[in-house]
Write a protein that holds these residues in place. Structure first.
Motif, PDB file in Angstrom:
ATOM      1  N   LYS A   1       0.830  -1.211   0.000  1.00  0.00           N
ATOM      2  CA  LYS A   1       0.000   0.000   0.000  1.00  0.00           C
ATOM      3  C   LYS A   1       0.861   1.257   0.000  1.00  0.00           C
ATOM      4  O   LYS A   1       0.694   2.145  -0.848  1.00  0.00           O
ATOM      5  N   PHE A   2       1.783   1.338   0.953  1.00  0.00           N
ATOM      6  CA  PHE A   2       2.602   2.546   1.062  1.00  0.00           C
ATOM      7  C   PHE A   2       3.550   2.687  -0.125  1.00  0.00           C
ATOM      8  O   PHE A   2       3.832   3.800  -0.575  1.00  0.00           O
ATOM      9  N   SER A   3       4.024   1.567  -0.658  1.00  0.00           N
ATOM     10  CA  SER A   3       4.915   1.618  -1.812  1.00  0.00           C
ATOM     11  C   SER A   3       4.188   2.173  -3.035  1.00  0.00           C
ATOM     12  O   SER A   3       4.698   3.060  -3.732  1.00  0.00           O
ATOM     13  N   LEU A   4       2.983   1.670  -3.288  1.00  0.00           N
ATOM     14  CA  LEU A   4       2.215   2.137  -4.443  1.00  0.00           C
ATOM     15  C   LEU A   4       1.747   3.580  -4.272  1.00  0.00           C
ATOM     16  O   LEU A   4       1.759   4.362  -5.225  1.00  0.00           O
ATOM     17  N   GLU A   5       1.352   3.941  -3.048  1.00  0.00           N
ATOM     18  CA  GLU A   5       0.869   5.302  -2.813  1.00  0.00           C
ATOM     19  C   GLU A   5       1.993   6.334  -2.901  1.00  0.00           C
ATOM     20  O   GLU A   5       1.794   7.435  -3.416  1.00  0.00           O
ATOM     21  N   SER A   6       3.155   5.985  -2.387  1.00  0.00           N
ATOM     22  CA  SER A   6       4.238   6.980  -2.297  1.00  0.00           C
ATOM     23  C   SER A   6       5.096   7.050  -3.546  1.00  0.00           C
ATOM     24  O   SER A   6       5.585   8.123  -3.915  1.00  0.00           O
ATOM     25  N   THR A   7       5.300   5.910  -4.226  1.00  0.00           N
ATOM     26  CA  THR A   7       6.205   5.892  -5.383  1.00  0.00           C
ATOM     27  C   THR A   7       5.525   5.474  -6.676  1.00  0.00           C
ATOM     28  O   THR A   7       6.095   5.647  -7.751  1.00  0.00           O
ATOM     29  N   GLY A   8       4.338   4.881  -6.571  1.00  0.00           N
ATOM     30  CA  GLY A   8       3.644   4.419  -7.766  1.00  0.00           C
ATOM     31  C   GLY A   8       4.127   3.079  -8.262  1.00  0.00           C
ATOM     32  O   GLY A   8       3.633   2.566  -9.267  1.00  0.00           O
ATOM     33  N   THR A   9       5.104   2.460  -7.580  1.00  0.00           N
ATOM     34  CA  THR A   9       5.619   1.140  -7.963  1.00  0.00           C
ATOM     35  C   THR A   9       5.712   0.242  -6.732  1.00  0.00           C
ATOM     36  O   THR A   9       5.566   0.694  -5.586  1.00  0.00           O
TER      37      THR A   9
END
Length: 468
Positions: free
Chosen positions: A419-427
């Motif tokens: 979740k945090f990876s996709l929200e913060s970096t998009g990947t």
């Protein structure tokens, strides 16, 4: 029924409510005469009920992948909370579910826990049947969150089932029995992910309510089978004292840490895999229907992990398994970086195989560790070994509940990472890097605690932890 009756009928003494008071699976004569038949019967119905628990627990993994198709447009963060909450509630319930075994008995609690699954199914039917329209906002997001939490009921079944079944089998057969019980439950993930896309497509368009309706008759059947065919053991009591001892034992927390890396990864990946396919490889979103393959293969490989642990040693299998998990997590990371869906999909399949093997090997280590500690203590201080080993069994039963809860909580951590990876970096890169680092840490902990010869001999002179 008296002890004389046992000799003439072949049945162990029992009291009202299908409670069995005399149970000696370590006695070869007792096991062959009657214990084996009763143990395998209870295992069969336990697998059925636990399988159903996983069927319901994992429902949101597929539901969220199709919500957009019926008009519910939730953000990435909102979507992942619908995946995280069943994990969180399921892991939290595993401790009280284990305590329910001595209070109600395996038979009664399996019946109750299976019947409770009707609640989230009905809630899900209502939630997805009120899609947004031009004149209505549809089911509010808060009700979806409440439904996701209720789906966590299915996650609690695992610990009570595993604790209960662990008392039915002798030590030499426990690895296989626990592996089959767990695999039968785990495979419920694959069954749901296989059937839901098919069932919701019946008729015209997509009808997500069918995903809840399909399990209601199965819940009724499971409850009835548990009530009429299962038994309860008086000796199956991981009581409060046993939990107190387990909580103070460092090995409990070492195994909890490792089980986060095995079962936590399995359930976390299972919840996330369909959504990861849809969000990361948009052109391949049709492959969401194949997400069930990961959970299926991971479930099938679990008994193999228990069998390997019996033959080679749980610690050795676990350590090498974590090394492989780290390698294939890096492989997934590379696949995302080079935009290769084939490498992404196959690397995840390999990860599912490894999480299954690790689930079997780590769970098998628990009773062996407590038996090793007990023998070492009796070897050093003296005492009645038979009584000490019985106490160790009760403590191991308590540990199964604690470790199972911590392992399920690992699914929360996995999905939070994504979740945090996709929200913060998009990947997925950052999330995968964290997960790979955890596997490396698990490798080091396994070697440090169980495979260093000097440490093993010092801690358990009569049975080195290297044999665990």
């Amino acid at each position: 029924m008296t002890a004389v009756a046992e000799k003439t009928t072949g049945e162990p003494p029992a009291r009202k409510g299908r409670w069995i008071d005399h149970w000696e699976p370590e006695d070869p004569a007792f096991w062959e005469r009657t214990g084996k038949r009763i143990a395998w019967k209870n295992l069969a119905f336990s697998v059925f009920a636990e399988h159903l628990g996983f069927n319901v627990w994992i429902l949101n993994s597929m539901i969220v992948a199709f919500l957009g198709d019926v008009g519910f447009n939730f953000s990435i963060g909102q979507t992942f909370w619908l995946l995280i909450l069943p994990n969180l509630v399921g892991s939290t319930l595993r401790i009280p579910y284990t305590f329910a075994i001595p209070r109600f008995g395996g038979r009664a609690w399996t019946t109750i826990s299976a019947s409770l699954l009707a609640i989230p199914c009905v809630m899900l039917i209502f939630a997805v049947s009120n899609a947004p329209t031009a004149t209505s906002a549809g089911t509010p997001y808060w009700f979806f969150l409440l439904t996701a939490a209720a789906l966590g009921f299915g996650g609690g079944n695992f610990s009570s089932s595993m604790t209960n079944i662990s008392f039915f089998f002798p030590e030499g057969k426990k690895g296989l029995a626990l592996g089959l019980n767990a695999a039968g439950g785990n495979i419920g993930v694959a069954v749901t992910q296989l059937l839901v896309p098919i069932v919701i497509s019946l008729g015209t368009g997509i009808n997500l309510a069918y995903a809840g309706i399909m399990w209601l008759p199965v819940i009724v059947i499971s409850g009835l089978c548990s009530w009429f065919f299962m038994d309860s053991l008086t000796s199956a009591k991981p009581d409060g004292e046993s939990y107190g001892v387990a909580l103070r034992n460092n090995q409990t927390w070492v195994m909890a840490f490792l089980y986060i890396g095995t079962f936590g990864s399995f359930i976390g990946f299972s919840f996330a895999f369909p959504t990861l396919i849809k969000e990361t490889f948009v052109d391949f979103k049709g492959f969401v229907a194949l997400a069930f393959l990961g959970a299926l293969i991971g479930s099938i490989s679990r008994p193999f992990g228990g069998w390997l642990a019996d033959k080679i040693g749980g610690a050795k299998i676990t350590m090498w398994n974590f090394i492989a998990q780290a390698v294939f997590t890096v492989s997934v990371l590379v696949a995302v970086d080079i935009d290769s869906f084939a490498l992404f999909f196959m690397s995840f399949i390999a990860l599912f195989v490894l999480t299954g093997i690790g689930n079997g090997s780590t769970y098998r280590m628990i009773p062996m560790i407590f038996a090793a500690q007990t023998r070492a203590k009796v070897f050093k201080d003296g005492g009645d070994l038979e009584l000490a080993l019985k106490a160790a069994k009760r403590q191991a039963g308590a540990v199964l509940g604690i470790v199972g809860a911590c392992g399920a909580f690992g699914g929360v951590l996995i999905n939070l990472s994504f979740k945090f990876s996709l929200e913060s970096t998009g990947t997925l890169t950052a999330g995968l890097a964290v997960i790979a680092a955890y596997f490396v840490a698990c490798t080091a902990v396994t070697w440090w605690c169980y495979l260093r010869k000097s440490f093993a001999i010092q801690r358990a002179p009569s049975l080195a932890y290297a044999d665990v």
